[in-house]
Design a protein around this motif. Structure first.
Motif, PDB file in Angstrom:
ATOM      1  N   ARG A   1       0.847  -1.186   0.000  1.00 38.73           N
ATOM      2  CA  ARG A   1       0.000   0.000   0.000  1.00 38.73           C
ATOM      3  C   ARG A   1       0.884   1.238   0.000  1.00 38.73           C
ATOM      4  N   ALA A   2       0.477   2.230  -0.710  1.00 39.44           N
ATOM      5  CA  ALA A   2       1.277   3.444  -0.795  1.00 39.44           C
ATOM      6  C   ALA A   2       1.260   4.184   0.530  1.00 39.44           C
ATOM      7  N   VAL A   3       2.451   4.577   0.995  1.00 38.83           N
ATOM      8  CA  VAL A   3       2.546   5.357   2.215  1.00 38.83           C
ATOM      9  C   VAL A   3       1.816   6.681   2.013  1.00 38.83           C
ATOM     10  N   GLY A   4       0.994   7.046   2.978  1.00 40.80           N
ATOM     11  CA  GLY A   4       0.273   8.301   2.886  1.00 40.80           C
ATOM     12  C   GLY A   4      -1.037   8.205   2.131  1.00 40.80           C
ATOM     13  N   GLN A   5      -1.405   7.024   1.663  1.00 43.36           N
ATOM     14  CA  GLN A   5      -2.640   6.870   0.905  1.00 43.36           C
ATOM     15  C   GLN A   5      -3.848   7.222   1.758  1.00 43.36           C
ATOM     16  N   ALA A   6      -4.765   7.969   1.174  1.00 41.82           N
ATOM     17  CA  ALA A   6      -5.989   8.329   1.872  1.00 41.82           C
ATOM     18  C   ALA A   6      -7.125   8.398   0.865  1.00 41.82           C
ATOM     19  N   TYR A   7      -8.353   8.270   1.373  1.00 39.42           N
ATOM     20  CA  TYR A   7      -9.551   8.371   0.543  1.00 39.42           C
ATOM     21  C   TYR A   7     -10.385   9.542   1.040  1.00 39.42           C
ATOM     22  N   LEU A   8     -10.992  10.252   0.105  1.00 38.17           N
ATOM     23  CA  LEU A   8     -11.836  11.398   0.431  1.00 38.17           C
ATOM     24  C   LEU A   8     -13.222  11.185  -0.158  1.00 38.17           C
TER      25      LEU A   8
ATOM     26  N   TRP B   1     -15.315  13.642   4.135  1.00 40.52           N
ATOM     27  CA  TRP B   1     -14.680  12.673   5.020  1.00 40.52           C
ATOM     28  C   TRP B   1     -13.290  12.320   4.490  1.00 40.52           C
ATOM     29  N   ARG B   2     -12.392  11.991   5.395  1.00 45.59           N
ATOM     30  CA  ARG B   2     -11.048  11.557   5.023  1.00 45.59           C
ATOM     31  C   ARG B   2     -10.736  10.244   5.735  1.00 45.59           C
ATOM     32  N   VAL B   3     -10.356   9.237   4.960  1.00 47.35           N
ATOM     33  CA  VAL B   3      -9.967   7.930   5.502  1.00 47.35           C
ATOM     34  C   VAL B   3      -8.476   7.779   5.246  1.00 47.35           C
ATOM     35  N   ASP B   4      -7.688   7.926   6.291  1.00 45.55           N
ATOM     36  CA  ASP B   4      -6.230   7.877   6.196  1.00 45.55           C
ATOM     37  C   ASP B   4      -5.761   6.449   6.438  1.00 45.55           C
TER      38      ASP B   4
ATOM     39  N   VAL C   1     -15.582   8.829  -4.533  1.00 47.07           N
ATOM     40  CA  VAL C   1     -14.402   8.667  -3.692  1.00 47.07           C
ATOM     41  C   VAL C   1     -13.175   9.086  -4.481  1.00 47.07           C
ATOM     42  N   ALA C   2     -12.365   9.955  -3.883  1.00 44.47           N
ATOM     43  CA  ALA C   2     -11.112  10.391  -4.496  1.00 44.47           C
ATOM     44  C   ALA C   2      -9.948   9.922  -3.648  1.00 44.47           C
ATOM     45  N   ARG C   3      -8.794   9.743  -4.269  1.00 42.86           N
ATOM     46  CA  ARG C   3      -7.581   9.375  -3.543  1.00 42.86           C
ATOM     47  C   ARG C   3      -6.736  10.612  -3.311  1.00 42.86           C
ATOM     48  N   ALA C   4      -6.107  10.660  -2.146  1.00 47.98           N
ATOM     49  CA  ALA C   4      -5.249  11.800  -1.822  1.00 47.98           C
ATOM     50  C   ALA C   4      -3.829  11.318  -1.566  1.00 47.98           C
TER      51      ALA C   4
END
Length: 239
Positions: free
Chosen positions: A131-138, A142-145, A236-239
């Motif tokens: 999994r990519a370090v720092g991956q998050a979903y928006l 809402w933010r899912v880190d 859902v977007a990736r950050a």
């Protein structure tokens, strides 16, 4: 050097407690056995543990009450031990925040596999596990880190999640606008299993709705698809 895994076992049957302890010790896992809630509290006050194995049928404060209390106080993963005939207790345990359960009598290798699976699900992910370090979903503010295993509401407040709840939300974020069956969600969060875990997904969905939906009875995000499963109906977007 990575410190050894340390597990607290709350089990009033001395033979079972010793059996689990000796077996896990052979796999380089440190354990401490507590016979009741009082002994468990003393163990927590004097040490730190990576996981709690909790028998439901205990003298004094019972396992379900302990599960509720520990979950309100700590983020430690919980595996409950339950008898084959206690399906309702399995569901109640999951509703109260347990991450997994195992049925007595149990196979020692299955117990070890469950422990490792729960620890994998609840540990901090990194680049090594793909999994990519720092991956998050928006989604919808809402933010899912994934790295921190944190969920932040649109208002900026962190929302407490059990390991199982976070894994379910993570799976939904990875598959927006896609109908997922209960079996698929089980495989994404717990791995292949049998028994009432199909019902446990419904329990987890209900718990998750309570935390992220404005009106859990009329969910905008996690919608039920009759006879099929669930769909995460939001962008859902990736950050």
């Amino acid at each position: 050097m990575t410190p050894p895994i340390s597990i607290l076992i709350v089990e009033d049957d001395a033979e079972i407690g010793e059996f689990i302890s000796l077996y896990l010790a052979a796999h380089d896992i440190e354990t401490k056995v507590a016979a009741n809630a009082q002994a468990m509290d003393a163990a927590f006050s004097s040490g730190a543990y990576d996981l709690l194995i909790l028998d439901l049928n205990l003298p004094g404060e019972d396992g379900l009450s302990i599960c509720r209390r520990v979950r309100s106080e700590r983020r430690i993963p919980i595996i409950i031990l339950t008898a084959q005939s206690e399906d309702i207790d399995k569901i109640l345990g999951l509703e109260l925040g347990a991450d997994d359960y195992i049925v007595k009598p149990f196979n020692s290798r299955e117990l070890l596999a469950r422990i490792r699976a729960v620890l994998r699900r609840t540990e901090t992910p990194n680049a090594v596990d793909g999994r990519a370090v720092g991956q998050a979903y928006l989604f919808s503010g809402w933010r899912v880190d994934v790295l921190a295993r944190e969920v932040v509401a649109p208002c900026g407040i962190k929302v407490a999640m059990t390991g199982a709840e976070f894994d379910l939300l993570h799976a939904l974020c990875e598959n927006p606008h896609r109908v997922l069956t209960r079996e698929q969600l089980i495989n994404m969060t717990h791995g292949p299993t049998t028994g009432p875990f199909e019902r446990s997904i419904d329990v987890l969905i209900s718990r998750l709705r309570q935390k992220i939906e404005t009106d859990p009875k009329k969910p905008a995000f996690i919608q039920t698809v009759r006879s099929e499963g669930y769909i995460f109906s939001t962008h859902v977007a990736r950050a």
